[in-house]
Design a protein around this motif. Structure first.
Motif, PDB file in Angstrom:
ATOM      1  N   LEU A 155     -14.474  46.803  -3.180  1.00 39.89           N
ATOM      2  CA  LEU A 155     -15.638  46.027  -2.245  1.00 39.89           C
ATOM      3  C   LEU A 155     -15.293  46.116  -0.919  1.00 39.89           C
ATOM      4  O   LEU A 155     -14.468  45.209  -0.496  1.00 39.89           O
ATOM      5  CB  LEU A 155     -15.996  44.905  -3.025  1.00 39.89           C
ATOM      6  N   PHE A 156     -16.411  46.235  -0.147  1.00 37.55           N
ATOM      7  CA  PHE A 156     -16.208  46.274   1.385  1.00 37.55           C
ATOM      8  C   PHE A 156     -17.480  45.269   1.571  1.00 37.55           C
ATOM      9  O   PHE A 156     -18.279  44.936   1.023  1.00 37.55           O
ATOM     10  CB  PHE A 156     -16.449  47.683   2.030  1.00 37.55           C
ATOM     11  N   ALA A 157     -16.846  44.588   3.038  1.00 37.79           N
ATOM     12  CA  ALA A 157     -17.648  43.564   3.418  1.00 37.79           C
ATOM     13  C   ALA A 157     -19.124  43.986   3.764  1.00 37.79           C
ATOM     14  O   ALA A 157     -20.127  42.802   3.664  1.00 37.79           O
ATOM     15  CB  ALA A 157     -17.263  43.160   4.959  1.00 37.79           C
ATOM     16  N   ASP A 158     -19.515  45.162   3.766  1.00 33.50           N
ATOM     17  CA  ASP A 158     -20.828  45.686   4.066  1.00 33.50           C
ATOM     18  C   ASP A 158     -21.697  45.946   2.834  1.00 33.50           C
ATOM     19  O   ASP A 158     -22.835  46.406   2.525  1.00 33.50           O
ATOM     20  CB  ASP A 158     -20.942  47.041   4.762  1.00 33.50           C
ATOM     21  N   GLY A 159     -20.965  45.443   1.580  1.00 33.21           N
ATOM     22  CA  GLY A 159     -21.571  45.838   0.125  1.00 33.21           C
ATOM     23  C   GLY A 159     -21.024  46.955  -0.503  1.00 33.21           C
ATOM     24  O   GLY A 159     -21.506  47.035  -1.700  1.00 33.21           O
ATOM     25  N   THR A 160     -20.513  47.972   0.091  1.00 30.14           N
ATOM     26  CA  THR A 160     -20.252  49.309  -0.161  1.00 30.14           C
ATOM     27  C   THR A 160     -19.256  49.132  -1.398  1.00 30.14           C
ATOM     28  O   THR A 160     -18.185  48.498  -1.137  1.00 30.14           O
ATOM     29  CB  THR A 160     -19.780  50.238   0.826  1.00 30.14           C
ATOM     30  N   ILE A 161     -19.513  49.816  -2.537  1.00 33.45           N
ATOM     31  CA  ILE A 161     -18.380  49.827  -3.559  1.00 33.45           C
ATOM     32  C   ILE A 161     -17.778  51.333  -3.671  1.00 33.45           C
ATOM     33  O   ILE A 161     -18.566  52.419  -3.766  1.00 33.45           O
ATOM     34  CB  ILE A 161     -18.785  49.465  -4.832  1.00 33.45           C
TER      35      ILE A 161
END
Length: 151
Positions: free
Chosen positions: A37-43
């Protein structure tokens, strides 16, 4: 920044479980899925891919990190979920191997984060920070002003 509430954690674990279904594990029969999970919401997900020459096999976390980098996600790693089990059925709590801890550390260092690791089994999840799983980690900072940096 993505809120890492219980719903988001459950979504991340579900993504890792789904990724586990895509594992190629004809030798060990142990399927692993990972979700980053990345800070921009991307999984970004990955699964293990075994090779007849066992040392060439790829772990799920390494596959996911490679996919993330290819997709332009090299910073902002905030959480990782890992699920594994025989023939794709989740078993006990599974954590990243030593190599994967180093790979995740490198990815986290690019964004200056200490991601939460969700090591998940059939009935429980153990949560801890990557820094707790890999204390005194070797990373990019160790090469600054070292013999290879020219400094």
């Amino acid at each position: 920044m993505v809120d890492l509430d219980e719903t988001r954690k459950a979504d991340l674990i579900a993504a890792a479980r789904e990724a586990m279904t895509h594992a190629y594990a004809p030798y060990s029969h142990f399927h692993v899925g990972a979700a980053l999970l990345f800070a921009d919401g991307t999984i970004v997900t990955g699964s293990n891919f075994e090779n007849a020459s066992y040392g060439l096999s790829l772990c799920a976390e390494t596959s996911a990190a490679t996919c993330a980098s290819h997709g332009g996600h090299r910073a902002g790693l905030i959480a990782v979920a890992i699920v594994g089990g025989t023939e794709g059925v989740p078993a006990g709590v599974v954590g990243p191997c030593g190599r994967c801890r180093q790979i995740l550390n490198e990815l986290a260092a690019l964004g200056g984060t200490d991601p939460l690791i969700l090591s998940t089994g059939a009935d429980e999840t153990v949560e801890m920070r990557l820094s707790a799983l890999l204390p005194l980690a070797f990373g990019p900072a160790n090469l600054e002003n070292g013999p290879l940096s020219g400094g």
